[in-house]
Write a protein that holds these residues in place. Structure first.
Motif, mmCIF file in Angstrom:
data_model
loop_
_atom_site.group_PDB
_atom_site.id
_atom_site.type_symbol
_atom_site.label_atom_id
_atom_site.label_comp_id
_atom_site.label_asym_id
_atom_site.label_seq_id
_atom_site.Cartn_x
_atom_site.Cartn_y
_atom_site.Cartn_z
ATOM 1 N N GLY A 64 0.824 -1.204 0.000
ATOM 2 C CA GLY A 64 0.000 0.000 0.000
ATOM 3 C C GLY A 64 0.856 1.250 0.000
ATOM 4 N N LEU A 65 1.901 1.248 0.815
ATOM 5 C CA LEU A 65 2.814 2.392 0.895
ATOM 6 C C LEU A 65 3.485 2.633 -0.456
ATOM 7 C CD1 LEU A 65 4.389 4.523 2.533
ATOM 8 C CD2 LEU A 65 6.027 2.728 3.096
ATOM 9 N N ILE A 66 3.917 1.560 -1.101
ATOM 10 C CA ILE A 66 4.580 1.693 -2.402
ATOM 11 C C ILE A 66 3.620 2.307 -3.428
ATOM 12 C CG2 ILE A 66 5.527 0.353 -4.341
ATOM 13 C CD1 ILE A 66 6.733 -1.524 -2.130
ATOM 14 N N LYS A 67 2.347 1.886 -3.388
ATOM 15 C CA LYS A 67 1.348 2.454 -4.304
ATOM 16 C C LYS A 67 1.137 3.942 -4.039
ATOM 17 C CE LYS A 67 -2.142 -0.108 -5.960
ATOM 18 N NZ LYS A 67 -3.370 -0.913 -5.978
ATOM 19 N N LEU A 68 1.075 4.315 -2.757
ATOM 20 C CA LEU A 68 0.877 5.726 -2.405
ATOM 21 C C LEU A 68 2.052 6.584 -2.856
ATOM 22 C CD1 LEU A 68 -0.605 5.546 1.214
ATOM 23 C CD2 LEU A 68 -1.807 6.080 -0.890
ATOM 24 N N VAL A 69 3.260 6.065 -2.679
ATOM 25 C CA VAL A 69 4.450 6.810 -3.091
ATOM 26 C C VAL A 69 4.432 7.013 -4.609
ATOM 27 C CG1 VAL A 69 6.977 6.706 -3.271
ATOM 28 C CG2 VAL A 69 5.853 6.129 -1.118
ATOM 29 N N GLY A 70 4.027 5.979 -5.344
ATOM 30 C CA GLY A 70 3.937 6.093 -6.800
ATOM 31 C C GLY A 70 2.908 7.121 -7.227
ATOM 32 N N LYS A 71 1.765 7.122 -6.549
ATOM 33 C CA LYS A 71 0.711 8.086 -6.877
ATOM 34 C C LYS A 71 1.195 9.511 -6.601
ATOM 35 C CE LYS A 71 -4.159 8.922 -6.245
ATOM 36 N NZ LYS A 71 -5.420 8.291 -5.922
ATOM 37 N N ARG A 72 1.867 9.701 -5.452
ATOM 38 C CA ARG A 72 2.382 11.032 -5.123
ATOM 39 C C ARG A 72 3.412 11.473 -6.150
ATOM 40 N NH1 ARG A 72 5.696 12.177 0.319
ATOM 41 N NH2 ARG A 72 7.222 10.977 -0.836
ATOM 42 N N LYS A 73 4.251 10.541 -6.591
ATOM 43 C CA LYS A 73 5.274 10.873 -7.584
ATOM 44 C C LYS A 73 4.640 11.335 -8.899
ATOM 45 C CE LYS A 73 9.382 9.146 -9.813
ATOM 46 N NZ LYS A 73 10.294 8.045 -10.033
ATOM 47 N N ARG A 74 3.576 10.621 -9.312
ATOM 48 C CA ARG A 74 2.879 11.022 -10.547
ATOM 49 C C ARG A 74 2.269 12.414 -10.406
ATOM 50 N NH1 ARG A 74 1.444 5.681 -10.188
ATOM 51 N NH2 ARG A 74 -0.678 6.126 -9.495
ATOM 52 N N LEU A 75 1.655 12.687 -9.248
ATOM 53 C CA LEU A 75 1.065 14.005 -9.025
ATOM 54 C C LEU A 75 2.140 15.095 -9.009
ATOM 55 C CD1 LEU A 75 -1.609 13.156 -6.325
ATOM 56 C CD2 LEU A 75 -2.071 14.272 -8.498
ATOM 57 N N LEU A 76 3.282 14.799 -8.390
ATOM 58 C CA LEU A 76 4.383 15.775 -8.372
ATOM 59 C C LEU A 76 4.897 16.053 -9.779
ATOM 60 C CD1 LEU A 76 6.311 14.637 -5.188
ATOM 61 C CD2 LEU A 76 5.368 16.906 -5.568
#
Length: 90
Positions: A56-68
């Protein structure tokens, strides 16, 4: 440390919103994801074998990276302000 309460969410939204009715712009989403990522990181320090949370954490980090990345393309000044304020991307 607990998950984000409604009050915490409101404070974050107030701080990062772009206009009065803004609750879902990229800066707000990035700030909320960052708080969740911080919480899960602490959780995983205590519970090293919690694999589901790690995914779950890895997915959240990926989503944040895409938004950034999106924010970096659309509004570079705002991007710089957000990463400085949240203390990410050292």
């Amino acid at each position: 440390m607990n998950m984000l309460t409604k009050e915490d969410k409101k404070k974050i939204i107030e701080k990062f919103k772009i206009n009065e009715k803004d609750t879902g712009s990229a800066p707000v989403q990035i700030a909320l994801l960052t708080k969740r990522i911080e919480y899960l990181t602490e959780h995983l320090k205590r519970h090293k074998k919690d694999v589901h949370t790690r995914y779950g954490l890895i997915k959240l980090v990926g989503k944040r990276k895409r938004l950034l990345n999106y924010l970096k393309r659309k509004d570079y000044e705002l991007y710089l302000k957000i990463i400085k304020e949240l203390g990410i991307r050292g």
